[in-house]
Enzyme design. Structure first.
Site, PDB file in Angstrom:
ATOM      1  N   LYS A   1       6.433  22.215 -11.117  1.00 41.39           N
ATOM      2  CA  LYS A   1       7.562  22.000 -11.286  1.00 41.39           C
ATOM      3  C   LYS A   1       8.028  22.299 -12.691  1.00 41.39           C
ATOM      4  CE  LYS A   1      10.905  18.019 -11.354  1.00 41.39           C
ATOM      5  NZ  LYS A   1      11.111  16.542 -11.198  1.00 41.39           N
TER       6      LYS A   1
ATOM      7  N   VAL B   1       2.085 -10.515   4.684  1.00 38.29           N
ATOM      8  CA  VAL B   1       2.421 -11.689   3.881  1.00 38.29           C
ATOM      9  C   VAL B   1       3.692 -12.304   4.405  1.00 38.29           C
ATOM     10  CG1 VAL B   1       3.053 -12.802   1.631  1.00 38.29           C
ATOM     11  CG2 VAL B   1       1.210 -11.002   1.748  1.00 38.29           C
TER      12      VAL B   1
ATOM     13  N   GLY C   1       0.676  -1.115   0.042  1.00 37.67           N
ATOM     14  CA  GLY C   1      -0.034  -0.011   0.034  1.00 37.67           C
ATOM     15  C   GLY C   1       0.693   1.131   0.097  1.00 37.67           C
TER      16      GLY C   1
HETATM   17  C1  LIG Z   1      15.817   8.271  -1.632  1.00 37.30           C
HETATM   18  C2  LIG Z   1      14.595   8.186  -2.512  1.00 37.30           C
HETATM   19  C3  LIG Z   1      14.025   9.201  -3.200  1.00 37.30           C
HETATM   20  C4  LIG Z   1      13.119   9.102  -4.239  1.00 37.30           C
HETATM   21  N1  LIG Z   1      12.809  10.158  -4.985  1.00 37.30           N
HETATM   22  C5  LIG Z   1      11.577  10.054  -5.665  1.00 37.30           C
HETATM   23  C6  LIG Z   1      10.895  10.990  -6.528  1.00 37.30           C
HETATM   24  O1  LIG Z   1      11.382  12.263  -6.463  1.00 37.30           O
HETATM   25  N2  LIG Z   1      10.309  10.899  -7.624  1.00 37.30           N
HETATM   26  C7  LIG Z   1       9.652   9.592  -7.767  1.00 37.30           C
HETATM   27  O2  LIG Z   1       8.969   9.494  -8.720  1.00 37.30           O
HETATM   28  N3  LIG Z   1      10.039   8.627  -7.012  1.00 37.30           N
HETATM   29  C8  LIG Z   1      11.047   8.757  -6.036  1.00 37.30           C
HETATM   30  N4  LIG Z   1      11.367   7.587  -5.161  1.00 37.30           N
HETATM   31  C9  LIG Z   1      10.845   6.548  -5.538  1.00 37.30           C
HETATM   32  C10 LIG Z   1       9.535   6.504  -4.876  1.00 37.30           C
HETATM   33  O3  LIG Z   1       9.656   6.556  -3.417  1.00 37.30           O
HETATM   34  C11 LIG Z   1       8.784   5.083  -4.842  1.00 37.30           C
HETATM   35  O4  LIG Z   1       8.730   4.670  -6.310  1.00 37.30           O
HETATM   36  C12 LIG Z   1       7.321   5.016  -4.573  1.00 37.30           C
HETATM   37  O5  LIG Z   1       7.347   5.537  -3.260  1.00 37.30           O
HETATM   38  C13 LIG Z   1       6.628   3.693  -4.526  1.00 37.30           C
HETATM   39  O6  LIG Z   1       7.266   2.900  -3.403  1.00 37.30           O
HETATM   40  P1  LIG Z   1       6.498   1.537  -3.398  1.00 37.30           P
HETATM   41  O7  LIG Z   1       4.916   1.667  -3.360  1.00 37.30           O
HETATM   42  O8  LIG Z   1       7.147   0.595  -4.639  1.00 37.30           O
HETATM   43  O9  LIG Z   1       7.122   0.922  -2.223  1.00 37.30           O
HETATM   44  P2  LIG Z   1       6.872   1.392  -0.411  1.00 37.30           P
HETATM   45  O10 LIG Z   1       6.537   2.959  -0.487  1.00 37.30           O
HETATM   46  O11 LIG Z   1       8.141   0.820   0.021  1.00 37.30           O
HETATM   47  O12 LIG Z   1       5.517   0.265  -0.348  1.00 37.30           O
HETATM   48  C14 LIG Z   1       5.583  -0.858   0.032  1.00 37.30           C
HETATM   49  C15 LIG Z   1       4.465  -1.518   0.613  1.00 37.30           C
HETATM   50  O13 LIG Z   1       4.564  -2.648   0.592  1.00 37.30           O
HETATM   51  C16 LIG Z   1       3.894  -3.255   1.983  1.00 37.30           C
HETATM   52  N5  LIG Z   1       4.583  -4.575   2.028  1.00 37.30           N
HETATM   53  C17 LIG Z   1       5.862  -4.905   2.201  1.00 37.30           C
HETATM   54  N6  LIG Z   1       6.080  -6.046   2.631  1.00 37.30           N
HETATM   55  C18 LIG Z   1       4.903  -6.679   2.974  1.00 37.30           C
HETATM   56  C19 LIG Z   1       4.359  -7.820   3.162  1.00 37.30           C
HETATM   57  N7  LIG Z   1       5.349  -8.975   3.400  1.00 37.30           N
HETATM   58  N8  LIG Z   1       2.922  -8.095   3.356  1.00 37.30           N
HETATM   59  C20 LIG Z   1       2.101  -7.036   3.195  1.00 37.30           C
HETATM   60  N9  LIG Z   1       2.672  -5.846   2.778  1.00 37.30           N
HETATM   61  C21 LIG Z   1       4.100  -5.534   2.674  1.00 37.30           C
HETATM   62  C22 LIG Z   1       4.566  -2.070   2.829  1.00 37.30           C
HETATM   63  O14 LIG Z   1       3.496  -2.275   4.016  1.00 37.30           O
HETATM   64  C23 LIG Z   1       4.139  -0.990   2.165  1.00 37.30           C
HETATM   65  O15 LIG Z   1       2.663  -0.516   1.997  1.00 37.30           O
HETATM   66  C24 LIG Z   1      12.693   7.950  -4.254  1.00 37.30           C
HETATM   67  C25 LIG Z   1      12.923   6.846  -3.630  1.00 37.30           C
HETATM   68  C26 LIG Z   1      13.850   6.677  -2.620  1.00 37.30           C
HETATM   69  C27 LIG Z   1      14.404   5.647  -1.852  1.00 37.30           C
END
Ligand SMILES: Cc1cc2nc3c(=O)[nH]c(=O)nc-3n(C[C@H](O)[C@H](O)[C@H](O)COP(=O)(O)OP(=O)(O)OC[C@H]3O[C@@H](n4cnc5c(N)ncnc54)[C@H](O)[C@@H]3O)c2cc1C
Length: 502
Positions: free
Chosen positions: A78, A185, A12
């Site tokens: 931006k 999970v 999420g």
């Molecule tokens: C330093 C940094 C700067 C960034 N800057 C930018 C930017 O400027 N622009 C941009 O587009 N992107 C940027 N990003 C990338 C961006 O933050 C991510 O692409 C975006 O937030 C999506 O993350 P996500 O949803 O894939 O993962 P996450 O935010 O890590 O979410 C993972 C989810 O999975 C769930 N989860 C994990 N394991 C389990 C499990 N076993 N069971 C159930 N649920 C689970 C967690 O609870 C969470 O809800 C940046 C990233 C970093 C690290």
């Protein structure tokens, strides 16, 4: 009765909720049920506050106006990214990477010509800042929204609060019929190359026809599948950590409409202006500087007090080989991540989703062809990731800093992607660079304008000391007068945001 297809999104974060919204919208007339499962024990990454212009399409597709989502997410406009301190060559200490717009066509043509002349060793001048509307707007704290639309439309992107965007998208998805469950999970049960079910810590079993892995850097579902392979980009991009902090907005200063990505001693720092605060993050390589040193440098540069909290993050840089494997698709950090220098992660999320939706429905109805569709899809997404890698890597190769081993190594030791190496050699060898880019147009993420801005902005020219002819000076002056003259046709950033209902 037609069988219903169940889709389970695990995660999420921004990726999970973007996937839920787009899938629910695009598949609204299909027989697909969507559920998001997220853990209350595993936090989201909680950063990611800059976008590319592509995000506009996301909200347009979902029919969500800026007046609704921008205030809810403290979002700002931006116009592009400013890159100070990457280069030490006089006159090139800072440059602006704008989003190229039709309004820039004529002034852009002058820029390409002058950059080509500089490349040929002729006396000329070609800093992108002088030739596009975006840097002038950003410097004057204007929004990219014209008072009257055509012919003054400019492309633009956004800054936003990552946490607020996640909450906003979650609410939207739930209103649009997406189911939501809190579960962690624990195991992924795989059979015959596909996910059979997921076991949870609360001893539930989750079963779906199709799974979407949005578990972030853990890549928990994809990595359980046979043949999982991660292509590590770290030999090319060294940065693997970040330290972030936030500061309340200084209301005495105008609200800037650009990101700043300033080079520091062992990496670079973003400065992202939101409506009520400014976000800072130092992206660095832990092989060259410790966490403590990075935090100290960030505090010193931002003037943050010792009470201001810093957050440290690790980054896994690279991509999976198969974003779609068996009955599972990886979206977001689970499929890969390229450090955030050009803020491309959410664009890759969107692109993967849109491409997947185009293939998924035909794949469901044509068993044998599905594997081919999947292979073609994976190839396309890999090309997209590699295209971003090439462009981001270009910044490091072109840097001319001499103040640390990090910058020397980034320039000389980092593995150069083959396309980038060829592109630099074309640029340096004074051949037809535009033709070269056009020939490789397919599959390129970054446009001719972006490559020219990067190479010219970093001063990749054979001579810098030649006197600039008067006629060129006058041309630059004319372009500058033209762009400045158009600024008044746009609204001040602050004023534009204030027009949204509170
Ligand atoms: C330093 C940094 C700067 C960034 N800057 C930018 C930017 O400027 N622009 C941009 O587009 N992107 C940027 N990003 C990338 C961006 O933050 C991510 O692409 C975006 O937030 C999506 O993350 P996500 O949803 O894939 O993962 P996450 O935010 O890590 O979410 C993972 C989810 O999975 C769930 N989860 C994990 N394991 C389990 C499990 N076993 N069971 C159930 N649920 C689970 C967690 O609870 C969470 O809800 C940046 C990233 C970093 C690290």
């Amino acid at each position: 009765m037609e069988k219903r297809i169940s889709m389970l999104i695990v995660g999420g974060g921004t990726a999970g909720w973007m996937a839920a919204n787009l899938l629910a919208h695009r598949l609204r007339d299909s027989n697909v049920d969507i559920t998001v499962v997220e853990s209350d024990a595993i936090a989201t990454v909680g950063v990611g506050e800059g976008s590319t212009p592509y995000l506009k399409n996301f909200f347009r597709t979902l029919d969500i106006p800026e007046s609704e989502w921008m205030p809810a997410c403290q979002a700002t406009y931006k116009c592009g990214i400013r890159f100070p301190n990457w280069c030490k060559t006089p006159g090139f200490e800072s440059y602006f990477h704008p989003f190229f717009s039709p309004l820039d066509r004529e002034v852009g043509a002058e820029f390409f010509q002058l950059a080509d002349r500089c490349r040929m060793g002729e006396p000329a001048s070609a800093l992108p800042d002088h030739f596009f509307h975006a840097p002038y707007l950003a410097d004057a704290a204007m929004s990219p929204i014209p008072q009257r639309p055509l012919p003054f439309e400019l492309d633009y992107a956004y800054h936003f609060d990552a946490g607020l965007l996640g909450t906003f998208l979650k609410k939207k998805a739930i209103t649009r019929g997406v189911q939501h469950r809190i579960e962690t999970v624990s195991d992924v049960v795989v059979e015959g190359g596909e996910i059979k079910c997921l076991n949870t810590e609360s001893r539930c079993q989750l079963i779906a026809d199709f799974y979407i892995d949005c578990t972030g850097f853990r890549s928990q579902l994809l990595s359980a599948l046979p043949g999982y392979c991660f292509r590590d980009y770290s030999p090319t991009l060294f940065n693997n950590a970040a330290v972030t902090l936030q500061q309340p907005r200084d209301y005495a200063k105008p609200l800037v409409s650009a990101t700043e990505s300033a080079a520091l001693t062992n990496g670079w720092m973003w400065r992202i202006p939101l409506q009520q605060r400014t976000g800072f993050g130092y992206v660095y390589s832990a092989d060259f500087i410790s966490e403590d040193e990075a935090e100290r440098e960030l505090r010193a540069v931002t003037g943050a007090s010792s009470e201001q909290e810093c957050r440290h993050l690790k980054m896994r840089i690279g991509r999976v080989e198969e974003h779609w494997s068996g009955n599972c698709l990886g979206i977001g950090l689970s499929q890969g991540f390229i450090e955030p220098l050009e803020a491309t992660a959410l664009m890759l999320v969107q692109f993967t989703l849109e491409c997947f939706i185009g293939k998924f429905v035909p794949a469901c109805s044509s068993g044998a062809q599905a594997v081919e569709l999947q292979e073609g899809f994976n190839k396309r997404i890999n090309r997209m990731f590699d295209g971003v890698l090439e462009y981001v890597a270009g910044h490091y190769v072109l840097n001319s800093r001499t103040d640390s081993e990090y910058w020397r190594a980034a320039r000389e030791d980092a593995v150069r992607p083959a396309f980038l190496a060829e592109l630099l050699s074309r640029w340096d060898s004074r051949g037809d660079f535009s033709e070269f880019l056009a020939a490789h147009g397919e599959g390129q993420i970054y446009s001719r304008a972006s490559w020219y801005c990067l190479l010219a902005g970093m001063g990749r020219f054979p001579c810098h000391e030649l006197p600039i002819p008067q006629v060129t000076r006058e041309l630059i002056q004319d372009v500058s007068t033209f762009c400045r003259g158009n600024i008044g046709r746009f609204r001040p950033h602050e004023e534009q945001l204030a027009r949204f209902p509170g």
